[in-house]
Design a protein around this motif. Structure first.
Motif, PDB file in Angstrom:
ATOM      1  N   SER A   1       3.342   6.179   3.358  1.00 54.34           N
ATOM      2  CA  SER A   1       2.771   4.850   3.116  1.00 54.34           C
ATOM      3  C   SER A   1       1.796   4.487   4.228  1.00 54.34           C
TER       4      SER A   1
ATOM      5  N   ALA B   1      -1.403   1.119   5.311  1.00 50.59           N
ATOM      6  CA  ALA B   1      -2.019  -0.182   5.031  1.00 50.59           C
ATOM      7  C   ALA B   1      -3.428  -0.016   4.471  1.00 50.59           C
TER       8      ALA B   1
ATOM      9  N   THR C   1      -2.015   2.139  -9.451  1.00 51.59           N
ATOM     10  CA  THR C   1      -0.796   1.353  -9.458  1.00 51.59           C
ATOM     11  C   THR C   1      -1.018   0.186 -10.408  1.00 51.59           C
TER      12      THR C   1
ATOM     13  N   GLU D   1      -6.542  -1.611  -7.738  1.00 55.02           N
ATOM     14  CA  GLU D   1      -5.306  -0.862  -7.966  1.00 55.02           C
ATOM     15  C   GLU D   1      -5.601   0.630  -8.180  1.00 55.02           C
TER      16      GLU D   1
ATOM     17  N   SER E   1      -7.570  -2.313  -1.413  1.00 51.96           N
ATOM     18  CA  SER E   1      -6.407  -1.865  -2.181  1.00 51.96           C
ATOM     19  C   SER E   1      -5.284  -2.886  -2.115  1.00 51.96           C
TER      20      SER E   1
ATOM     21  N   ALA F   1      -1.091  -3.815  -2.683  1.00 51.44           N
ATOM     22  CA  ALA F   1       0.178  -3.136  -2.436  1.00 51.44           C
ATOM     23  C   ALA F   1       0.742  -2.568  -3.734  1.00 51.44           C
TER      24      ALA F   1
END
Length: 184
Positions: A55, A57, A93, A100, A170, A172
């Motif tokens: 992961s 940021a 996502t 996304e 982007s 989350a």
């Protein structure tokens, strides 16, 4: 009677000397023409079914290894050369809106050196060092690894690293896409 025994013993001794002095004869031989066949096999590539790169940021990078990729060449060819390539789909996502979405061109691929090889010929990584990393594409394949020359069978394995350059806009979420390795 004594004369008969001496004659009989003498005859037996003479026969024995004749037997031992006889010329040796060669043992009989025969030959068998023997054949076998080496069958042509296949050229295959195996990559991990899933990978989790970690992961990070927005605006940062996410770096992780994909897992071992292996090419097995059992074609038994006089020239056992091959090229392994890699492409990727868009990673998305949620609903897949622009914030996304991470494009393949925003993900760098670094094959690194071989982790294992067998056979003869020259094994060459597409990107030997991190400085050689190349952006993936959904259209233009990136060379992951090559094998030049050699004969017969061979194998090569490597554990590529992906570097995701996360776009600043982007949102989350868990992004999913597909990285496809192929060999020809």
């Amino acid at each position: 009677m004594r004369t008969a025994k001496i004659c009989l013993a003498g005859a037996a001794a003479a026969a024995m000397v004749g037997f031992l002095a006889a010329p040796a004869s060669a043992a009989p031989t025969d030959t068998t023409d023997t054949t076998f066949e080496v069958l042509a096999g296949t050229l295959d590539i195996v990559a991990p079914a899933t990978a989790d790169l970690g992961s990070g940021a927005p605006g940062g990078t996410i770096t992780g290894q994909l897992g071992t990729v292996t090419v097995t060449d059992s074609r038994g060819a006089a020239d056992a050369s091959w090229v392994a390539s890699v492409t990727a789909t868009v990673f998305q996502t949620g609903g897949g809106s622009p914030p996304e979405t991470v494009l393949p061109e925003e993900i760098d691929y670094w094959s690194g050196p071989a982790t294992a090889t067998t056979g003869n010929g020259t094994f060459t990584p597409g990107q030997p060092t991190a400085a050689d990393a190349e952006p993936l594409s959904s259209v233009t394949p990136v060379t992951a690894f090559t094998h030049g020359g050699g004969t017969g069978g061979n194998t090569a394995s490597w554990n590529p690293t992906l570097v995701v350059n996360v776009p600043l806009d982007s949102i989350a979420g868990v992004y999913t896409g597909t990285v496809t390795h192929s060999v020809a």
